[in-house]
Design a protein around this motif. Structure first.
Motif, PDB file in Angstrom:
ATOM      1  N   LEU A 105      17.065   3.286  -9.943  1.00 30.70           N
ATOM      2  CA  LEU A 105      17.071   2.284  -8.879  1.00 30.70           C
ATOM      3  C   LEU A 105      18.280   2.513  -7.981  1.00 30.70           C
ATOM      4  CD1 LEU A 105      15.999  -0.421  -7.626  1.00 30.70           C
ATOM      5  CD2 LEU A 105      17.577  -1.594  -9.179  1.00 30.70           C
ATOM      6  N   ARG A 106      18.048   2.541  -6.680  1.00 28.11           N
ATOM      7  CA  ARG A 106      19.129   2.657  -5.693  1.00 28.11           C
ATOM      8  C   ARG A 106      19.440   1.270  -5.159  1.00 28.11           C
ATOM      9  NH1 ARG A 106      23.176   3.345  -3.085  1.00 28.11           N
ATOM     10  NH2 ARG A 106      23.433   4.698  -1.246  1.00 28.11           N
ATOM     11  N   GLY A 147       0.808  -1.216   0.000  1.00 27.89           N
ATOM     12  CA  GLY A 147       0.000   0.000   0.000  1.00 27.89           C
ATOM     13  C   GLY A 147       0.842   1.266   0.000  1.00 27.89           C
ATOM     14  N   ALA A 148       0.283   2.337   0.581  1.00 28.92           N
ATOM     15  CA  ALA A 148       0.929   3.643   0.560  1.00 28.92           C
ATOM     16  C   ALA A 148       2.060   3.712   1.576  1.00 28.92           C
ATOM     17  CB  ALA A 148      -0.108   4.729   0.843  1.00 28.92           C
ATOM     18  N   GLY A 149       2.863   4.794   1.490  1.00 29.83           N
ATOM     19  CA  GLY A 149       3.951   5.005   2.439  1.00 29.83           C
ATOM     20  C   GLY A 149       5.267   4.471   1.922  1.00 29.83           C
ATOM     21  N   ASN A 150       6.354   4.902   2.555  1.00 25.31           N
ATOM     22  CA  ASN A 150       7.694   4.423   2.232  1.00 25.31           C
ATOM     23  C   ASN A 150       7.951   3.144   3.015  1.00 25.31           C
ATOM     24  OD1 ASN A 150       7.952   6.777   0.713  1.00 25.31           O
ATOM     25  ND2 ASN A 150       8.967   7.882   2.354  1.00 25.31           N
ATOM     26  N   ASP A 151       7.830   2.013   2.363  1.00 27.07           N
ATOM     27  CA  ASP A 151       7.811   0.716   3.048  1.00 27.07           C
ATOM     28  C   ASP A 151       9.119  -0.046   2.881  1.00 27.07           C
ATOM     29  OD1 ASP A 151       5.033   1.088   3.707  1.00 27.07           O
ATOM     30  OD2 ASP A 151       4.567   0.531   1.640  1.00 27.07           O
ATOM     31  N   LEU A 152       9.372  -0.946   3.838  1.00 30.64           N
ATOM     32  CA  LEU A 152      10.490  -1.883   3.761  1.00 30.64           C
ATOM     33  C   LEU A 152       9.928  -3.290   3.731  1.00 30.64           C
ATOM     34  CD1 LEU A 152      13.482  -2.774   3.964  1.00 30.64           C
ATOM     35  CD2 LEU A 152      13.232  -2.641   6.464  1.00 30.64           C
ATOM     36  N   GLU A 197      11.652   0.988  -5.442  1.00 31.60           N
ATOM     37  CA  GLU A 197      12.590   2.008  -5.878  1.00 31.60           C
ATOM     38  C   GLU A 197      14.006   1.786  -5.339  1.00 31.60           C
ATOM     39  OE1 GLU A 197       8.804   2.909  -6.787  1.00 31.60           O
ATOM     40  OE2 GLU A 197       9.352   2.865  -4.655  1.00 31.60           O
ATOM     41  N   GLN A 198      14.135   0.929  -4.314  1.00 26.14           N
ATOM     42  CA  GLN A 198      15.441   0.653  -3.741  1.00 26.14           C
ATOM     43  C   GLN A 198      15.565  -0.839  -3.435  1.00 26.14           C
ATOM     44  OE1 GLN A 198      16.908   3.491  -0.710  1.00 26.14           O
ATOM     45  NE2 GLN A 198      14.943   4.544  -0.887  1.00 26.14           N
ATOM     46  N   ILE A 199      16.753  -1.380  -3.645  1.00 29.03           N
ATOM     47  CA  ILE A 199      17.049  -2.768  -3.268  1.00 29.03           C
ATOM     48  C   ILE A 199      18.227  -2.759  -2.305  1.00 29.03           C
ATOM     49  CG2 ILE A 199      17.847  -5.027  -4.050  1.00 29.03           C
ATOM     50  CD1 ILE A 199      16.314  -4.628  -6.615  1.00 29.03           C
ATOM     51  N   ILE A 224       5.613  -9.489  -4.845  1.00 26.59           N
ATOM     52  CA  ILE A 224       5.878  -8.355  -3.966  1.00 26.59           C
ATOM     53  C   ILE A 224       5.440  -7.080  -4.672  1.00 26.59           C
ATOM     54  CG2 ILE A 224       7.683  -6.913  -2.958  1.00 26.59           C
ATOM     55  CD1 ILE A 224       9.203  -9.453  -2.263  1.00 26.59           C
ATOM     56  N   ASP A 225       4.599  -6.302  -3.989  1.00 26.55           N
ATOM     57  CA  ASP A 225       4.118  -5.024  -4.513  1.00 26.55           C
ATOM     58  C   ASP A 225       4.338  -3.973  -3.429  1.00 26.55           C
ATOM     59  OD1 ASP A 225       2.705  -2.803  -5.429  1.00 26.55           O
ATOM     60  OD2 ASP A 225       1.177  -4.016  -6.403  1.00 26.55           O
ATOM     61  N   GLY A 226       5.250  -3.036  -3.689  1.00 31.72           N
ATOM     62  CA  GLY A 226       5.552  -2.020  -2.695  1.00 31.72           C
ATOM     63  C   GLY A 226       4.492  -0.956  -2.553  1.00 31.72           C
ATOM     64  N   GLY A 227       3.597  -0.816  -3.533  1.00 33.42           N
ATOM     65  CA  GLY A 227       2.591   0.236  -3.490  1.00 33.42           C
ATOM     66  C   GLY A 227       3.203   1.597  -3.770  1.00 33.42           C
ATOM     67  N   THR A 228       2.506   2.650  -3.364  1.00 34.08           N
ATOM     68  CA  THR A 228       3.006   3.994  -3.611  1.00 34.08           C
ATOM     69  C   THR A 228       4.071   4.366  -2.582  1.00 34.08           C
ATOM     70  OG1 THR A 228       1.223   4.934  -2.259  1.00 34.08           O
ATOM     71  CG2 THR A 228       0.831   4.741  -4.626  1.00 34.08           C
ATOM     72  N   GLY A 229       4.811   5.428  -2.865  1.00 29.86           N
ATOM     73  CA  GLY A 229       5.900   5.849  -1.988  1.00 29.86           C
ATOM     74  C   GLY A 229       7.234   5.352  -2.512  1.00 29.86           C
ATOM     75  N   ILE A 230       8.287   5.587  -1.736  1.00 33.74           N
ATOM     76  CA  ILE A 230       9.625   5.106  -2.066  1.00 33.74           C
ATOM     77  C   ILE A 230       9.860   3.843  -1.249  1.00 33.74           C
ATOM     78  CG2 ILE A 230      12.090   5.634  -2.079  1.00 33.74           C
ATOM     79  CD1 ILE A 230      11.321   8.590  -2.234  1.00 33.74           C
ATOM     80  N   ASP A 231       9.789   2.706  -1.908  1.00 36.80           N
ATOM     81  CA  ASP A 231       9.772   1.421  -1.220  1.00 36.80           C
ATOM     82  C   ASP A 231      11.070   0.655  -1.434  1.00 36.80           C
ATOM     83  OD1 ASP A 231       6.974   1.659  -0.325  1.00 36.80           O
ATOM     84  OD2 ASP A 231       6.558   1.569  -2.467  1.00 36.80           O
ATOM     85  N   THR A 232      11.481  -0.055  -0.371  1.00 35.20           N
ATOM     86  CA  THR A 232      12.747  -0.783  -0.388  1.00 35.20           C
ATOM     87  C   THR A 232      12.502  -2.279  -0.251  1.00 35.20           C
ATOM     88  OG1 THR A 232      13.904   1.088   0.641  1.00 35.20           O
ATOM     89  CG2 THR A 232      14.973  -1.074   0.772  1.00 35.20           C
ATOM     90  N   LEU A 233      13.159  -3.045  -1.094  1.00 35.36           N
ATOM     91  CA  LEU A 233      13.149  -4.502  -0.991  1.00 35.36           C
ATOM     92  C   LEU A 233      14.494  -4.945  -0.435  1.00 35.36           C
ATOM     93  CD1 LEU A 233      12.028  -7.342  -1.511  1.00 35.36           C
ATOM     94  CD2 LEU A 233      12.880  -7.149  -3.873  1.00 35.36           C
ATOM     95  N   ARG A 234      14.470  -5.580   0.747  1.00 34.48           N
ATOM     96  CA  ARG A 234      15.701  -6.086   1.356  1.00 34.48           C
ATOM     97  C   ARG A 234      15.799  -7.587   1.117  1.00 34.48           C
ATOM     98  NH1 ARG A 234      16.474  -4.337   7.292  1.00 34.48           N
ATOM     99  NH2 ARG A 234      17.175  -2.444   6.207  1.00 34.48           N
ATOM    100  N   LEU A 235      16.930  -8.019   0.567  1.00 33.28           N
ATOM    101  CA  LEU A 235      17.170  -9.424   0.278  1.00 33.28           C
ATOM    102  C   LEU A 235      18.034 -10.001   1.390  1.00 33.28           C
ATOM    103  CD1 LEU A 235      18.005  -8.957  -3.514  1.00 33.28           C
ATOM    104  CD2 LEU A 235      15.765  -9.327  -2.446  1.00 33.28           C
ATOM    105  N   SER A 236      17.482 -10.944   2.153  1.00 38.87           N
ATOM    106  CA  SER A 236      18.203 -11.476   3.312  1.00 38.87           C
ATOM    107  C   SER A 236      18.789 -12.841   3.001  1.00 38.87           C
ATOM    108  CB  SER A 236      17.265 -11.569   4.525  1.00 38.87           C
ATOM    109  OG  SER A 236      16.244 -12.518   4.314  1.00 38.87           O
ATOM    110  N   GLY A 237      19.793 -13.223   3.792  1.00 41.83           N
ATOM    111  CA  GLY A 237      20.475 -14.482   3.533  1.00 41.83           C
ATOM    112  C   GLY A 237      21.569 -14.292   2.504  1.00 41.83           C
TER     113      GLY A 237
END
Length: 208
Positions: free
Chosen positions: A150-151, A69-74, A122-124, A85-98
Motif C-alpha cells: 500500500l502506498r 471499473g477498469a483503469g487507474n482511478d481516483l 492500491e494507494q491512499i 468503495i470499489d476501485g476495480g482493476t488497475g492501480i486505484d487511489t482513494l483520496r481522503l478529503s477534509g
C-alpha cells in the motif's frame, strides 16, 4: 421486463444498479455527471468507465458508493460514513478529503469505521487537511486483490498509525529506511523471514 421475443421491445436491456454492498441504491451517476453536478443530499452510486477516471471536488459523502471499473482511478470521499468503495482493476487511489480520523481496524462503532467497506485500492492519499489513518497488516492485504503493498501519500500534518508494533521481531512492522522521500515498512511473518504486507509512506507523514 418488456423484453418480449419478437415484439416491439425485442432486444431491450435494463441495467439496474444496486445491491446490498451498495445500500440497494438505484440512484446511479456516471463519473462525468458526478464531476459536473457535484455531490448532492441524495444517496448516490458513482459508476466509472473502462478507462482512467478522476473524481473531482470533495467526493462522495455519507451513504454514497463508488464502483469505478477498469483503469487507474481516483476516488475521493469526504465522509467516513460512505457505504462502499470499489476501485476495480488497475492501480486505484482513494483520496481522503477534509480533516478526519479514518480507521480500517474497527469492525463496529461510530465514525471512522472503514472495515470491509473499501476494496481494490492500491494507494491512499491523505489529501488536504490534517488526516489520521489507522491500518493493520490484514487491512493492507484486504485492500487489494493484486498486491500486498500500500502506498500512502500526505503532508507534514498527517498521521499514519500502524496498529501492530514497529520493531525488529516477527509479526511486527520493520522500518527499512527512507529513500527518495518514501519510508518502507514491512510486516514479517512468524518466522521473521517472509514479508506479509508492505506500506510505502511519504516521510513527511508522522508514522507510529
Amino acid at each position: 421486463p418488456l423484453s418480449d421475443s419478437g415484439g416491439v421491445d425485442t432486444g431491450l436491456a435494463y441495467l439496474i444498479y444496486g445491491a446490498a454492498n451498495y445500500g440497494n441504491s438505484v440512484n446511479a451517476k456516471t463519473i462525468a455527471a458526478f464531476n459536473t453536478l457535484g455531490n448532492t443530499a441524495a444517496v448516490e452510486t458513482v459508476v466509472g468507465t473502462a478507462g482512467a477516471d478522476s473524481m473531482t471536488g470533495s467526493g462522495i459523502g455519507s451513504g454514497d458508493s463508488a464502483s469505478m471499473g477498469a483503469g487507474n482511478d481516483l476516488i475521493v470521499t469526504n465522509a467516513t460514513t460512505f457505504q462502499r468503495i470499489d476501485g476495480g482493476t488497475g492501480i486505484d487511489t482513494l483520496r481522503l478529503s477534509g480533516s478526519a480520523t479514518w480507521d480500517f481496524t474497527l469492525t463496529s462503532g461510530a465514525g471512522g469505521n472503514l472495515s470491509g467497506k473499501v476494496r481494490s485500492i492500491e494507494q491512499i492519499d491523505l489529501g488536504s487537511g490534517n488526516q489520521t489513518l489507522t491500518i493493520n497488516a490484514q487491512d493492507v492485504l484486504n485492500l487489494s486483490e493484486t498486491t500486498n503493498s500500500l502506498r500512502v501519500t500526505g503532508t507534514a500534518g498527517d498521521t499514519l498509525n500502524l496498529s501492530e508494533v514497529i520493531g525488529a521481531a516477527a509479526n511486527q512492522w520493520h522500518n527499512l529506511g527512507t529513500a527518495g522521500g518514501i519510508t518502507t515498512y514491512r510486516y514479517f511473518d512468524a518466522s521473521n523471514v517472509a514479508t506479509l504486507a508492505q506500506v510505502l509512506v511519504d516521510s513527511t507523514i508522522t508514522t507510529s
